[in-house]
Structures are given as C-alpha cells and as structure tokens.
Scaffold this motif. Sequence first.
Motif, PDB file in Angstrom:
ATOM      1  N   THR A 152     -17.964 -18.995   7.624  1.00  0.00           N
ATOM      2  CA  THR A 152     -19.164 -18.151   7.588  1.00  0.00           C
ATOM      3  C   THR A 152     -18.895 -16.872   6.808  1.00  0.00           C
ATOM      4  O   THR A 152     -19.703 -16.469   5.964  1.00  0.00           O
TER       5      THR A 152
ATOM      6  N   PHE B  48     -25.714 -25.958   8.985  1.00  0.00           N
ATOM      7  CA  PHE B  48     -25.435 -25.480  10.337  1.00  0.00           C
ATOM      8  C   PHE B  48     -24.913 -26.614  11.216  1.00  0.00           C
ATOM      9  O   PHE B  48     -24.009 -26.424  12.018  1.00  0.00           O
TER      10      PHE B  48
ATOM     11  N   LYS C 153     -27.002 -15.598  12.127  1.00  0.00           N
ATOM     12  CA  LYS C 153     -26.172 -16.734  11.707  1.00  0.00           C
ATOM     13  C   LYS C 153     -25.135 -17.083  12.766  1.00  0.00           C
ATOM     14  O   LYS C 153     -24.891 -18.258  13.050  1.00  0.00           O
TER      15      LYS C 153
ATOM     16  N   ARG D  15     -26.866 -18.836  15.563  1.00  0.00           N
ATOM     17  CA  ARG D  15     -27.223 -20.210  15.168  1.00  0.00           C
ATOM     18  C   ARG D  15     -26.004 -21.117  15.207  1.00  0.00           C
ATOM     19  O   ARG D  15     -26.088 -22.280  15.579  1.00  0.00           O
ATOM     20  N   LEU D  16     -24.855 -20.591  14.818  1.00  0.00           N
ATOM     21  CA  LEU D  16     -23.635 -21.400  14.802  1.00  0.00           C
ATOM     22  C   LEU D  16     -23.070 -21.662  16.192  1.00  0.00           C
ATOM     23  O   LEU D  16     -22.513 -22.725  16.444  1.00  0.00           O
TER      24      LEU D  16
END
Length: 154
Positions: free
Chosen positions: A118, A103, A18, A21-22
């Motif tokens: 997050t 996202f 995650k 991805r961010l």
Amino acid sequence: MKENFIKSINEYQNIIHKICRLYRNSHEDREDLFQEIVYQLWKSYPKFKGESKISTWIYRVAFNTSIVTFRKNKISISNYKNIPEKFHPTLENSYSENEERIFELLSKLNSIEKSIITLYLEDYNYEEIATIIGISENNVGVKLNRIKNKLKIK
C-alpha cells in the motif's frame, strides 16, 4: 490545534480509507475502524513533533490501530466523544471494479505485506516505508519483490 487536526485528517483521509478497506471486510467494520483511527490520531496529535511528514505519521498510527483493534473484540463508542464534533466522516468511497479486484488480491496478503505494498502504491520511497513499518530499507526491497511475485501468481 483542533482546526489543524481537522485540516490534516481531511487532507489525508484517503490513507485512512484505504487502510480501512484493506483491513476490514464489512462497511460497518470499516466505519468503526475509521473512527478508532481518528480517535487514536486525535489522542496522539499533541505528541506529533513534525519529525516526519504528517502523512507518514497518519499512516503509521492507522496501520498500528488496525492491527491492534483486529485483536480486540469490540471498539468502545464512548471513546469518540473526545473527537472534534465536526469531524465524523463517513466511508462512502466508491471504488471501480478494477480497484475492488486489487483490494481483493491485497486482502489475501498478511498485515505487513499489505502495508508495504500500500505504501509502495502510494509512492512512498523505501526509506519512508522502512521507517513506518520498522524494518530496514533492504528488507523493504526484498519483501516488495516477494509481494509482487505473489500477486503475479494470484
């Protein structure tokens, strides 16, 4: 030690995915960041004393690594030779259309805002978020409200 490290990374690698991805847009950059995070975790694993949850420690190292490596030009692949050989996971996570939209929205936030929201979405409490980010619990609450309002507008 190596087996415990691999087990921990396997168990909590979604946190790393995650963050990658961010903080990175291309697949290649996300893979590079993932490897750099794992490398930094491996390097600092002997110093982990268990004073916090392992997931909290992983998130903090991953967050700090993503911020620091963002400022660097290129990550050196030679660093990775010290990572346990059997652990070189890929970033083959597929996200739903809604997750991709989330996202995309989150990517427009600044680094601290991304981290706070997050962690909040991962069900960390204000105290844990404050510890990881390095701000007060009250400040976490204020920032979360501002982030939520910013996301509503977008």
